[in-house]
Scaffold this motif. Structure first.
Motif, short mmCIF file in Angstrom:
data_model
loop_
_atom_site.label_atom_id
_atom_site.label_comp_id
_atom_site.label_asym_id
_atom_site.label_seq_id
_atom_site.Cartn_x
_atom_site.Cartn_y
_atom_site.Cartn_z
N GLY A 41 0.79 -1.21 0.00
CA GLY A 41 0.00 0.00 0.00
C GLY A 41 0.83 1.27 0.00
O GLY A 41 0.30 2.36 0.20
N ASP A 42 2.13 1.15 -0.21
CA ASP A 42 3.00 2.33 -0.26
C ASP A 42 2.66 3.14 -1.51
O ASP A 42 2.73 2.61 -2.62
N PRO A 43 2.28 4.41 -1.34
CA PRO A 43 1.83 5.19 -2.50
C PRO A 43 2.84 5.28 -3.64
O PRO A 43 2.48 5.08 -4.80
N ALA A 44 4.10 5.55 -3.35
CA ALA A 44 5.09 5.69 -4.42
C ALA A 44 5.28 4.37 -5.17
O ALA A 44 5.35 4.35 -6.41
N ARG A 45 5.34 3.27 -4.44
CA ARG A 45 5.51 1.96 -5.08
C ARG A 45 4.27 1.56 -5.87
O ARG A 45 4.37 0.98 -6.94
N ALA A 46 3.08 1.86 -5.33
CA ALA A 46 1.83 1.52 -6.03
C ALA A 46 1.71 2.33 -7.32
O ALA A 46 1.33 1.79 -8.37
N VAL A 47 2.03 3.62 -7.26
CA VAL A 47 1.99 4.46 -8.45
C VAL A 47 2.98 3.94 -9.49
O VAL A 47 2.65 3.82 -10.68
N GLY A 54 1.11 1.12 -17.72
CA GLY A 54 0.45 2.06 -18.62
C GLY A 54 -0.66 2.89 -18.01
O GLY A 54 -1.33 3.63 -18.72
N TRP A 55 -0.89 2.78 -16.69
CA TRP A 55 -1.90 3.62 -16.06
C TRP A 55 -1.36 5.04 -16.02
O TRP A 55 -0.14 5.25 -15.95
N ILE A 56 -2.24 6.02 -16.06
CA ILE A 56 -1.84 7.42 -16.15
C ILE A 56 -2.35 8.23 -14.97
O ILE A 56 -3.32 7.85 -14.31
N ALA A 57 -1.69 9.36 -14.73
CA ALA A 57 -2.13 10.25 -13.66
C ALA A 57 -3.50 10.82 -13.99
O ALA A 57 -3.78 11.17 -15.13
N ALA A 58 -4.32 10.91 -12.98
CA ALA A 58 -5.65 11.54 -13.13
C ALA A 58 -5.45 13.03 -13.29
O ALA A 58 -4.47 13.60 -12.81
N PRO A 59 -6.40 13.70 -13.94
CA PRO A 59 -6.34 15.16 -14.01
C PRO A 59 -6.27 15.75 -12.58
O PRO A 59 -6.91 15.22 -11.66
N GLN A 60 -5.53 16.82 -12.42
CA GLN A 60 -5.35 17.42 -11.10
C GLN A 60 -6.69 17.80 -10.46
O GLN A 60 -6.86 17.69 -9.24
N ALA A 61 -7.64 18.22 -11.26
CA ALA A 61 -8.96 18.58 -10.71
C ALA A 61 -9.61 17.38 -10.03
O ALA A 61 -10.29 17.53 -9.00
N ARG A 77 -4.56 7.13 -10.19
CA ARG A 77 -4.09 6.70 -11.51
C ARG A 77 -5.28 6.06 -12.22
O ARG A 77 -6.11 5.39 -11.60
N LEU A 78 -5.35 6.26 -13.53
CA LEU A 78 -6.45 5.77 -14.34
C LEU A 78 -5.97 4.75 -15.36
O LEU A 78 -4.88 4.89 -15.92
N SER A 79 -6.83 3.76 -15.65
CA SER A 79 -6.48 2.75 -16.64
C SER A 79 -6.74 3.23 -18.06
O SER A 79 -6.36 2.55 -19.02
N GLY A 80 -7.38 4.37 -18.21
CA GLY A 80 -7.70 4.91 -19.52
C GLY A 80 -8.10 6.36 -19.40
O GLY A 80 -8.02 6.94 -18.31
N PRO A 81 -8.53 6.96 -20.49
CA PRO A 81 -8.93 8.37 -20.44
C PRO A 81 -10.05 8.60 -19.43
O PRO A 81 -10.95 7.79 -19.28
N ALA A 87 -11.07 2.27 -14.89
CA ALA A 87 -10.79 1.83 -13.53
C ALA A 87 -9.85 2.87 -12.92
O ALA A 87 -9.12 3.56 -13.63
N ARG A 88 -9.90 2.98 -11.59
CA ARG A 88 -9.09 3.97 -10.89
C ARG A 88 -8.31 3.33 -9.75
O ARG A 88 -8.90 2.62 -8.94
N LEU A 89 -7.03 3.61 -9.71
CA LEU A 89 -6.22 3.26 -8.56
C LEU A 89 -6.26 4.46 -7.64
O LEU A 89 -5.89 5.57 -8.05
N LEU A 90 -6.75 4.28 -6.42
CA LEU A 90 -6.92 5.37 -5.47
C LEU A 90 -5.98 5.16 -4.30
O LEU A 90 -5.97 4.09 -3.69
N LEU A 91 -5.19 6.17 -4.00
CA LEU A 91 -4.25 6.12 -2.89
C LEU A 91 -4.47 7.34 -2.01
O LEU A 91 -4.59 8.45 -2.53
N SER A 92 -4.52 7.14 -0.71
CA SER A 92 -4.67 8.28 0.18
C SER A 92 -3.95 7.99 1.50
O SER A 92 -3.63 6.85 1.80
N ALA A 93 -3.72 9.06 2.25
CA ALA A 93 -3.14 8.94 3.58
C ALA A 93 -3.83 9.92 4.49
O ALA A 93 -4.10 11.06 4.10
N SER A 94 -4.11 9.47 5.69
CA SER A 94 -4.73 10.34 6.69
C SER A 94 -3.66 11.19 7.35
O SER A 94 -2.47 10.87 7.28
N PRO A 95 -4.07 12.25 8.03
CA PRO A 95 -3.10 12.95 8.88
C PRO A 95 -2.81 12.06 10.08
O PRO A 95 -3.55 11.10 10.35
N PRO A 96 -1.74 12.33 10.83
CA PRO A 96 -1.49 11.54 12.05
C PRO A 96 -2.71 11.60 12.97
O PRO A 96 -3.28 12.67 13.19
#
Length: 194
Positions: A41-47, A54-61, A77-81, A87-96
């Protein structure tokens, strides 16, 4: 997080031909395994794993809409346009979290493309075969380690203080089978601790 991402506006983005959205329960699980389980679940490794396929970054919006006080760190990250409902790869982290000894919770999930219709029974069987044990309270599996996985399901019964205490010494993972927007299922990996 998954439901929030589903409600986000879609924007057009170019996508390499190599990207593949999971189209059935096995293909979906295999991607979840590579992107979330194998990376802890490490964000950098998952990305990196997703982008290598071939997955791409989602638009910043789209990312900006997903950021909130409970998830100030988000990557998608998105599997297509974006306008093709990929499909979407979703990664998040909470504050402490003060009530959990300052631990962060990280989430790694793949929201399937609409209409994927992933089967809960099949996903459960695939998860349990990969982890090597059943969930204490289906559809949730709690574990530590990165393979072999160590069954930590008793932490569910012991409560969140016990889970936080254990996570202070080793990362604790909670794999959840969650409903997706199309009546099917999806997987989400929560990681507590570093």
């Amino acid at each position: 997080m998954i439901r929030v991402a589903m409600a986000l506006a879609a924007l057009t983005t170019a996508v390499p031909a190599a990207a593949q959205a999971p189209s059935d329960s096995l293909a979906y699980f295999q991607q979840f395994d590579r992107f979330c389980l194998a990376t802890g679940g490490d964000p950098a490794r998952a990305v990196a794993a997703a982008e290598a396929e071939g997955w791409i970054a989602a638009p910043q919006a789209m990312v900006d809409e997903a950021v909130n006080p409970n998830a100030p760190e988000v990557a998608i990250r998105l599997s297509g346009p974006a306008d093709a409902a990929p499909a979407r790869l979703l990664l998040s982290a909470s504050p402490p979290m003060a009530d959990r000894g300052g631990l962060k919770v990280r989430v790694c999930a793949i929201e399937p493309a609409p209409g994927a219709g992933l089967d809960e029974t099949r996903l459960t069987a695939l998860v349990e075969a990969r982890l090597g044990f059943t969930g204490a309270m289906l559809p949730v599996w709690v574990f530590s380690g990165s393979g072999p996985f160590v069954d930590e399901n008793e932490l569910i019964l012991q409560g969140r203080e016990a889970m936080a205490a254990r996570a202070a010494t080793t990362p604790i993972y909670m794999l959840n089978l969650v409903p997706s927007g199309d009546g099917g299922s999806a997987l989400a990996l929560l990681r507590m601790g570093d």
